[in-house]
Design an enzyme around this catalytic site. Structure first.
Site, mmCIF file in Angstrom:
data_model
loop_
_atom_site.group_PDB
_atom_site.id
_atom_site.type_symbol
_atom_site.label_atom_id
_atom_site.label_comp_id
_atom_site.label_asym_id
_atom_site.label_seq_id
_atom_site.Cartn_x
_atom_site.Cartn_y
_atom_site.Cartn_z
ATOM 1 N N SER A 250 -27.132 -115.036 -35.473
ATOM 2 C CA SER A 250 -27.140 -114.581 -34.087
ATOM 3 C C SER A 250 -26.818 -113.108 -34.023
ATOM 4 O O SER A 250 -26.379 -112.502 -35.008
ATOM 5 C CB SER A 250 -26.109 -115.363 -33.264
ATOM 6 O OG SER A 250 -24.846 -114.739 -33.338
ATOM 7 N N LYS A 251 -27.010 -112.542 -32.813
ATOM 8 C CA LYS A 251 -26.748 -111.100 -32.716
ATOM 9 C C LYS A 251 -25.267 -110.808 -32.884
ATOM 10 O O LYS A 251 -24.885 -109.681 -33.150
ATOM 11 C CB LYS A 251 -27.326 -110.531 -31.424
ATOM 12 C CG LYS A 251 -26.782 -111.130 -30.173
ATOM 13 C CD LYS A 251 -27.460 -110.485 -28.979
ATOM 14 C CE LYS A 251 -26.854 -111.075 -27.733
ATOM 15 N NZ LYS A 251 -27.553 -110.951 -26.539
ATOM 16 N N ARG A 252 -24.441 -111.829 -32.764
ATOM 17 C CA ARG A 252 -23.002 -111.665 -33.022
ATOM 18 C C ARG A 252 -22.709 -111.292 -34.477
ATOM 19 O O ARG A 252 -21.627 -110.816 -34.793
ATOM 20 C CB ARG A 252 -22.271 -112.992 -32.761
ATOM 21 C CG ARG A 252 -22.234 -113.374 -31.335
ATOM 22 C CD ARG A 252 -20.837 -113.855 -30.948
ATOM 23 N NE ARG A 252 -20.645 -113.691 -29.534
ATOM 24 C CZ ARG A 252 -20.902 -114.632 -28.633
ATOM 25 N NH1 ARG A 252 -21.326 -115.799 -29.051
ATOM 26 N NH2 ARG A 252 -20.729 -114.402 -27.364
#
Ligand code: GLU
Length: 544
Positions: A250-252
Site C-alpha cells: 500500500s502507499k503506506r
C-alpha cells in the site's frame, strides 16, 4: 456479443501498482477476446477527486501502453464516461427504486449514525427507520439533506454470484446493510453508479481486485431490484498484491520505510523534527504511526538520504523502469501464462502483445501475489537489453525528463545514446546509469577503494605503468580501435601481452576506481584532453 471490459479508476490520487495491475488485466482480457477496453472515470467523491489525478492516470496508462477504446476524451456508445457527467441517469434510476419502495430516504446526521453504531456494537445494521411527517419538516428546516438507502430484501435469505476466478459465493442477506445509494450532496455512491454504468455501457466482464469482492454482493442486489438480472456481467476478482515480506502492499509502505530509517538512526520526535524541519507534533505522530502521509515520508527520506519503495506508477517511471518490463512483471502478479520454451523452461518474458494472445481468466490465481522487487529489477534489466537502441535512447530521455538536474543532462542526445549502449549490459534501471556513469561527467578527486589503489597503482610499479600508458595513449588517435591497438602493442612489447597491466591503472585513474565499462569506450566517452588530465591528476595525487 462483443466482450466489453472496463477499468474504472477514481481520480483521487496517483495510479498505484495495484490499479495498474487491474488496468492491465482488464486490457489483456479485452484484447484476448478481441473486445473493447473501456475507461471510465469514477469521480463521485467530489472532495477527493481532481482533474490533476485524472490527467495523471491517463498519462500513466499511456506510458504503460494500455490503449483504451472508449473513454472520457474518446467518447463511445456508452458516453459520457465520467460519472460526474451522468447524474441524470443515476437520478432516474434512484427515482425508480424510490417509487417502487425498494429505496427510501434516511435523515440521520453522521454524528447520529455514529451514536447508533456505538449503541448497537459491531453487529449494527442499518434498517429502515420510520420518521413522522413532523420530524421531516424539522429536519428540512434544520437544513439536513437526506441520503437515499437501498432497502435490502431480507426475505431473499441469501445472496450470491459466480465469480470467474473465485468460484461460487453466497452469504446471508442479513449481513448486508441498507446501504446508501445516493449521498446527501446528490451524487450516487460508488455501488450505485457502478451498476448503472456497467449496464449502460454494456459491460460484459467486470474484473477488479479482491478488495471489491464483497461489494459485488450489494451490486447483485441492485441488479435484481432494477430488473436488470440478465445484464449482470461476469465478474472476476483478482488476488491482492502483498509485499515480499508479507502484508498488503500500500502507499503506506513509504511511511513504513521512512519510519524504519528514522528508528534505525535512533531519532526521537525532537531529533526527527530537527533533521527534517517538520514540527515536533507531526514528527511524533509520524513515529507513532498516527500519520502516514506520503509527503512526510518523502521529507524524512530526503533528510536521511534513503530511497523510498516505489508504489505509484510514476515512482517506477522516475526510477527508470521500462513500461514494457512493468507490464510484464505486473501480469505475472496473479496470472500464470503456463508457457514453456523448447527446453521446457517457464516463459516469463512476454511482451504485451504476446500476453494479450495468451491471457485467460482460468489461469488467474486466487491467492495473494507477491511483489518481488528483485525480480522486477532483473526483468527490467532484461528489457533494457531486449529493446532496440532507439527505444533505449527514448526511454533514457524519458528518465532524464523525469529527473531534472541529473548529470546526464550535460550531454546531448547522441552522446547519451552512446553512453546507454556502453552500459546496457549492466543496468537494472536507468537510475543506475546516472549513478554508475557519474565519473564521465565529474573528474574524480579521490581514488578508491584503498585495496584497489594498492593493487593497481601502488604495488608492482603501477604508477610507472600508468605513466607509460599515458604516453602511449597520448600518441594514439582518439578512437576505440586506435587506442586499443596502441595499448595492446605496448603490452605486447613490455608486459608479456598482459593488457591489464596497462589498462587497469588507466581505468582506476580515469574512472576513480576499478569499475567501468570497457576501457577504450570509456576513454573515448571521457575525451582525450580530459582523460589525459585525469591520468595526470591521479599520478600527481599518488606521488605526494
Ligand atoms: N472506482 C473503483 C476503484 O477505483 C472501481 C472499482 C470497480 O472496478 O468496480 O476502486
Amino acid at each position: 456479443m462483443t466482450t466489453r471490459s472496463r477499468f474504472a479508476p477514481s481520480p483521487t490520487g496517483l495510479l498505484h501498482v495495484g490499479g495498474a495491475r487491474t488496468a492491465l488485466f482488464v486490457y489483456l482480457f479485452a484484447r484476448s477476446a478481441d473486445g473493447k477496453f473501456v475507461l471510465r472515470i469514477e469521480d463521485t467523491d467530489r472532495a477527493r477527486s481532481s482533474q490533476a489525478s485524472e490527467d495523471a492516470i491517463f498519462a500513466d496508462l499511456q506510458w504503460l501502453g494500455l490503449e483504451w477504446d472508449e473513454g472520457p476524451q474518446e467518447g463511445g456508445p456508452g458516453a459520457p464516461y465520467r460519472q460526474s457527467e451522468r447524474l441524470a441517469y443515476y437520478d432516474e434510476c434512484v427515482q425508480a427504486l424510490l417509487d417502487s419502495g425498494k429505496a427510501y430516504l434516511a435523515w440521520e446526521t453522521p454524528d447520529e449514525l455514529a451514536r447508533m453504531r456505538e449503541q448497537d456494537g459491531a453487529g449494527f445494521k442499518y434498517r429502515k427507520y420510520e420518521y413522522d411527517a413532523e420530524d421531516m419538516v424539522e429536519f428540512e428546516a434544520e437544513g439536513r439533506r437526506p441520503v437515499v438507502r437501498f432497502a435490502v430484501p431480507l426475505e431473499k435469505g441469501k445472496i450470491g454470484f459466480h465469480d470467474e476466478i473465485l468460484g461460487d459465493v453466497e452469504v446471508d442477506i442479513d449481513e448486508v446493510d441498507d446501504f446508501v445509494i445516493r449521498k446527501a450532496d446528490g451524487f450516487p455512491t460508488y455501488h450505485f453508479a457502478v451498476v448503472v454504468d456497467d449496464v449502460h455501457m454494456q459491460i460484459t466482464h467486470v474484473l477488479r481486485a479482491q478488495e471489491h469482492f464483497k461489494n459485488t454482493l450489494k451490486h447483485r442486489l441492485l441488479y435484481e431490484a432494477l430488473g436488470w438480472e440478465e445484464h449482470f456481467p461476469k465478474h472476476g476478482h483478482m488476488p491482492i498484491i502483498n509485499r515480499i515480506e508479507g502484508g498488503k502492499m500500500s502507499k503506506r509502505d513509504k511511511a513504513r520505510a521512512a519510519r524504519a530509517a528514522a528508528r534505525a538512526a535512533g531519532l526521537d520526535a525532537a531529533g526527527l523534527a530537527e533533521k527534517t524541519g517538520l514540527d515536533v507534533v507531526t514528527s511524533q505522530a509520524f513515529l507513532k504511526k498516527k500519520n502516514d502521509e506520503v509527503a512526510i515520508a518523502v521529507r524524512v527520506a530526503e533528510a536521511l538520504e534513503i530511497e523510498l519503495p516505489e508504489i505509484d506508477c510514476i515512482d517506477f517511471r522516475r526510477a527508470g523502469f521500462l513500461p514494457e518490463a512493468i507490464v510484464n512483471f505486473l501480469a505475472l502478479l496473479g496470472w500464470n501464462p503456463g508457457l514453456r520454451d523448447d527446453e521446457g523452461n517457464e516463459v516469463e518474458i512476454l511482451p504485451l502483445s504476446e500476453m494479450a494472445k495468451h491471457f485467460s481468466l482460468d489461469r488467474v490465481g486466487k491467492t495473494a501475489a507477491r511483489f518481488d522487487r528483485e525480480k522486477l529489477r532483473w526483468m527490467n534489466g532484461q528489457y533494457i537489453r531486449l529493446v532496440s537502441p532507439e527505444r533505449r535512447a527514448e526511454a533514457l530521455q524519458d528518465w532524464i525528463d523525469h529527473n531534472p538536474g541529473s548529470v546526464l543532462e550535460e550531454w546531448d542526445a547522441d552522446r547519451r545514446a552512446w553512453l546507454v549502449e556502453l552500459y546496457k549490459d549492466r543496468l537494472t534501471a536507468f537510475a543506475d546509469l546516472a549513478r554508475d556513469a557519474e565519473f564521465f561527467f565529474v573528474r574524480p578527486t579521490e581514488w578508491g577503494p584503498a585495496k584497489a589503489i594498492k593493487k593497481h597503482l601502488l604495488k608492482g610499479g603501477g604508477l610507472d605503468r600508468l605513466r607509460a600508458a599515458q604516453a602511449v595513449l597520448a600518441a594514439a588517435d582518439w578512437n576505440e580501435e586506435a587506442l586499443e591497438a596502441a595499448l595492446t602493442a605496448a603490452a605486447e612489447a613490455d608486459y608479456d601481452g598482459k593488457l591489464g597491466k596497462l589498462a587497469q591503472p588507466v581505468r582506476v585513474a580515469v574512472a576513480g576506481g576499478p569499475v567501468s565499462p570497457p576501457i577504450f569506450g570509456t576513454l573515448v566517452g571521457i575525451g582525450r584532453e580530459e582523460s589525459l588530465a585525469r591520468i595526470e591528476a591521479c599520478l600527481a595525487h599518488h606521488a605526494e
